[in-house]
Design an enzyme around this catalytic site. Structure first.
Site, PDB file in Angstrom:
ATOM      1  N   CYS A 130       0.797  -1.227   0.000  1.00 20.83           N
ATOM      2  CA  CYS A 130       0.000   0.000   0.000  1.00 20.83           C
ATOM      3  C   CYS A 130       0.834   1.283   0.000  1.00 20.83           C
ATOM      4  CB  CYS A 130      -0.937  -0.002   1.200  1.00 20.83           C
ATOM      5  SG  CYS A 130      -2.072  -1.402   1.171  1.00 20.83           S
ATOM      6  N   LYS A 181     -13.403  -1.369   9.147  1.00 16.57           N
ATOM      7  CA  LYS A 181     -13.356  -2.325   8.044  1.00 16.57           C
ATOM      8  C   LYS A 181     -12.543  -3.532   8.423  1.00 16.57           C
ATOM      9  CE  LYS A 181     -11.311  -2.242   3.517  1.00 16.57           C
ATOM     10  NZ  LYS A 181     -10.522  -1.449   2.633  1.00 16.57           N
ATOM     11  N   LYS A 222      -8.739  -0.071  10.065  1.00 19.54           N
ATOM     12  CA  LYS A 222      -8.684  -1.071   9.010  1.00 19.54           C
ATOM     13  C   LYS A 222      -7.813  -2.228   9.465  1.00 19.54           C
ATOM     14  CE  LYS A 222      -7.417  -1.824   4.263  1.00 19.54           C
ATOM     15  NZ  LYS A 222      -7.015  -1.218   3.000  1.00 19.54           N
TER      16      LYS A 222
END
Ligand code: PBG
Length: 323
Positions: A128, A247, A194
């Site tokens: 990422c 999430k 997350k």
């Protein structure tokens, strides 16, 4: 046993149940993820996620005209040739997501457009952020790339940008860049909590973003840690986020509830690809009634404290609710 007190009295008829219903789900609360691929006239089904397709910007615009939702979350999926070590195609202003945002804006001016800001689909290693000399992600070098990516999305007309790279300081870096380049009105949805989750599996097929080596545990949250999630989210609030997001959703209802209590910001939850795939495949196997199971899941996510839900069911659920 005191049978003068009977909770069942409030459950006797549909009208009585409706009066006492604590949580509601309305279509306005649903956000539909969209995957955009380069080129024209491309429509590709995602095998792991029945009913989900990847579209080129032209077909996305056609789809947008009859879209049954008011909010979307856009993910760019470049082809192999569009990937390199630093994810450089993500920050070009003629990149995929800006093209998709412009097409969506033209087709549906009033649509709430949110864009995912992360490099994993654009890097050849699938992580990422940008890699440093040691082979690990270089957090601080990643910040500038994410800020630039957010800026090109804002310039194309995104209402909200949603950084999901879990880089420390990403919300502040993006806020400063947006304010400095004339996009003070563009807001930030922080994927604050997350988790490093197995439930992203089908998405990684959809976005071609599976890490080429290792995993994401050095930057995403440990599934065992609830306090750490709240800490991370409150930092993002202090850095200037407009929204906090949790999430995955259903396995982390406690975290949604904690954030709802810890912050006054609106809280979103992302019912991720694996949650969707479980429902779809179980329904296809005849093990679950799809509509009831999907609606119960979404209502549970609302009950835990989510104001809005990102879900691949957004359109279907909207139609079920309207009927
Ligand atoms: C990362 C990102 C991921 C998802 C959204 N943004 C996956 C990951 O961290 O690998 C997952 C969404 C889903 O599973 O539906 N940019």
């Amino acid at each position: 046993m005191d049978l003068r007190i009977r909770p069942r009295r409030n459950r006797r008829t549909g009208a009585l149940r409706a009066l006492a219903q604590e949580t509601r789900l309305v279509p306005d609360q649903l956000i539909l993820p969209l995957f955009v691929v380069p080129g024209e006239r491309r429509e590709e089904p995602v095998a792991a996620m029945p009913g989900v397709v990847r579209l080129s910007p032209d077909l996305l615009a056609v789809r947008a005209e009859k879209l049954a939702v008011r909010a979307v979350l856009v993910f760019g999926v470049p082809d192999r040739g569009g990937k390199d070590a630093t994810g450089s195609t993500a920050v070009r202003d003629d990149a995929l997501v800006p093209a998709a945002v412009r097409a969506l804006r033209r087709a549906r001016p009033e649509l709430a457009i949110i864009t995912d800001v992360c490099l994993c689909a654009y890097t050849d290693h699938g992580h990422c952020g940008a890699l440093g000399a040691s082979g690990a992600i270089d957090n601080d070098r990643t910040l500038g790339l994410l800020a630039r990516m957010a800026e090109v999305h804002a310039a194309a007309g995104a209402d909200l940008v949603a950084p999901s790279a879990m880089a420390d300081g990403q919300v502040r870096a993006i806020r400063e860049r947006l304010d400095g380049s004339g996009f003070a009105e563009t807001g930030i949805v922080s994927y604050a909590a997350k988790f490093a989750s197995a439930f992203y599996g089908p998405f990684r097929e959809a976005a071609g973003s599976r890490p080429a080596f290792g995993d994401r545990r050095a930057y995403q949250l440990p599934p065992a840690n609830r306090r750490e999630a709240v800490r991370d989210a409150l930092l993002d609030e202090a850095e200037g986020a407009e929204w906090l997001m949790v999430k995955p959703a259903l396995p982390y209802l406690d975290v949604i509830s904690d954030l709802r209590a810890a912050s006054r910001l609106p809280v979103a939850a992302y019912q991720v690809s694996g949650e969707y795939a479980m429902l779809k495949h179980a329904a296809a196997a005849g093990a679950l009634d799809e509509r009831s199971a999907a609606m119960e899941s979404l209502l549970a996510i609302r009950r835990a404290g989510a104001d809005a839900i990102v879900t691949y069911y957004a359109e279907e659920a909207g139609q079920w609710l309207d009927r």
